[in-house]
Scaffold this motif. Structure first.
Motif, short mmCIF file in Angstrom:
data_model
loop_
_atom_site.label_atom_id
_atom_site.label_comp_id
_atom_site.label_asym_id
_atom_site.label_seq_id
_atom_site.Cartn_x
_atom_site.Cartn_y
_atom_site.Cartn_z
N SER A 135 -1.58 5.25 2.39
CA SER A 135 -0.08 4.73 2.56
C SER A 135 -0.28 3.38 2.85
CB SER A 135 0.68 5.60 3.35
OG SER A 135 0.68 6.93 2.90
N ILE A 136 -1.08 2.91 3.64
CA ILE A 136 -1.20 1.55 4.44
C ILE A 136 -1.54 0.75 3.25
CG2 ILE A 136 -3.39 1.85 5.25
CD1 ILE A 136 -2.92 0.34 7.64
N ARG A 137 -0.86 -0.35 3.28
CA ARG A 137 -1.06 -1.54 2.27
C ARG A 137 -2.19 -2.35 2.56
NH1 ARG A 137 4.36 -2.87 3.50
NH2 ARG A 137 3.66 -4.88 3.84
N GLU A 138 -2.87 -2.93 1.86
CA GLU A 138 -4.36 -3.71 2.03
C GLU A 138 -4.13 -4.69 2.98
OE1 GLU A 138 -8.17 -3.95 2.38
OE2 GLU A 138 -7.30 -2.36 1.30
N GLU A 139 -2.93 -5.71 2.47
CA GLU A 139 -3.01 -6.89 3.32
C GLU A 139 -2.57 -6.13 4.78
OE1 GLU A 139 1.41 -6.35 1.50
OE2 GLU A 139 -0.88 -5.78 1.04
N VAL A 140 -1.84 -5.16 5.04
CA VAL A 140 -1.47 -5.07 6.33
C VAL A 140 -2.65 -4.35 7.24
CG1 VAL A 140 -0.09 -3.05 7.71
CG2 VAL A 140 0.72 -4.17 5.80
#
Length: 257
Positions: free
Chosen positions: A89-94
């Motif tokens: 679920s976590i975005r790559e940039e985050v």
């Protein structure tokens, strides 16, 4: 039977020692809208964690609580110690932002039989530096959204009955009152109440007794399909609960918090 004391003093800006038990707080952020009081929970916590997509919420929503500040500065100030979960679920940039900022990342995608909340609680339970401390895990964003997610979060309370875990939203909190103890709940009336409830979980209660409520129970039987104590009202500074079964305690949170 031993008495277990509870207090929501973590919702107070400057809690005093007599507001309840002395606890070490761990904050866990899930992938739901952040409660407005998240910075206060962060202040009280000694360990700050995100469960997978909870990191997106921290990254996106916490700067909105500091509208007059630079968003990047807020993100750097509120950096979690660890991110745990399936990482689906976590975005790559985050993920890259927090990894570059020094956050520890634990990919637990090999375990598909437990929720990210369960994985985070297990992580806290196994930390050697916290073994001899009275730990309380504050779970932000635990309520609201999909009902099966909420039930999954409540199930974690039942999977770890000996640990203090409090599920939080903008509107209320939920915690387990295990039948292994009698319970004394110190009400922080400036931030919580008056509406409250006691709900049997995992099975019926043949005998539950309370004090400090508008509609107290006296050796009352509670079960789904019968009586459960909802929409009750806190009347005193202390609520006591005794039951032969595990109960969920819930209390409303005030909007001015």
């Amino acid at each position: 039977m031993e008495v277990m004391t509870h207090s929501s003093k973590f919702l107070l800006p400057n809690p005093s020692a007599d507001n309840g038990p002395s606890l070490t707080y761990a904050l866990l952020i899930l992938n739901r809208r952040l409660p407005r009081f998240t910075p206060l929970l962060w202040k009280h916590a000694q360990l700050r964690m995100c469960a997978d997509g909870g990191a997106n919420r921290l990254y996106d929503e916490l700067p909105l609580l500091f509208a007059d500040e630079d968003a990047l500065a807020v993100r750097r100030r509120y950096k979690p110690d660890v991110i745990i979960g399936d990482m689906d679920s976590i975005r790559e940039e985050v993920l890259e932002f927090y990894k570059n900022a020094g956050t520890k990342v634990l990919n637990a995608s090999h375990d598909q039989d437990t929720t990210d909340l369960h994985k985070c609680v297990s992580y806290v339970q196994d930390l050697p530096n916290l073994k001899n401390q009275n730990i309380c895990i504050l779970v932000a964003g635990a309520l609201g959204g999909r009902f099966d997610h909420e039930i999954g979060n409540i199930n974690v309370l039942c999977r770890f009955p000996s640990m203090r875990i409090i599920l939080l939203s903008d509107d209320c909190l939920i915690q387990l009152l295990p039948s292994s103890h009698h319970h004394e709940i110190h009400i922080q009336s400036t931030v919580e109440g008056p509406h409250c409830g006691l709900i049997p979980i995992g099975g019926p209660s043949k005998r539950s007794t309370t004090t400090g409520l508008q509609w107290n129970l006296t050796d009352a039987e509670m079960r789904f399909g019968g009586l459960i104590s909802t929409s009750n009202i806190v009347k005193g500074d202390v609520v006591t609960v005794r039951s032969d079964a595990d109960l969920l305690w819930t209390i409303s949170l005030k909007k001015g918090l």
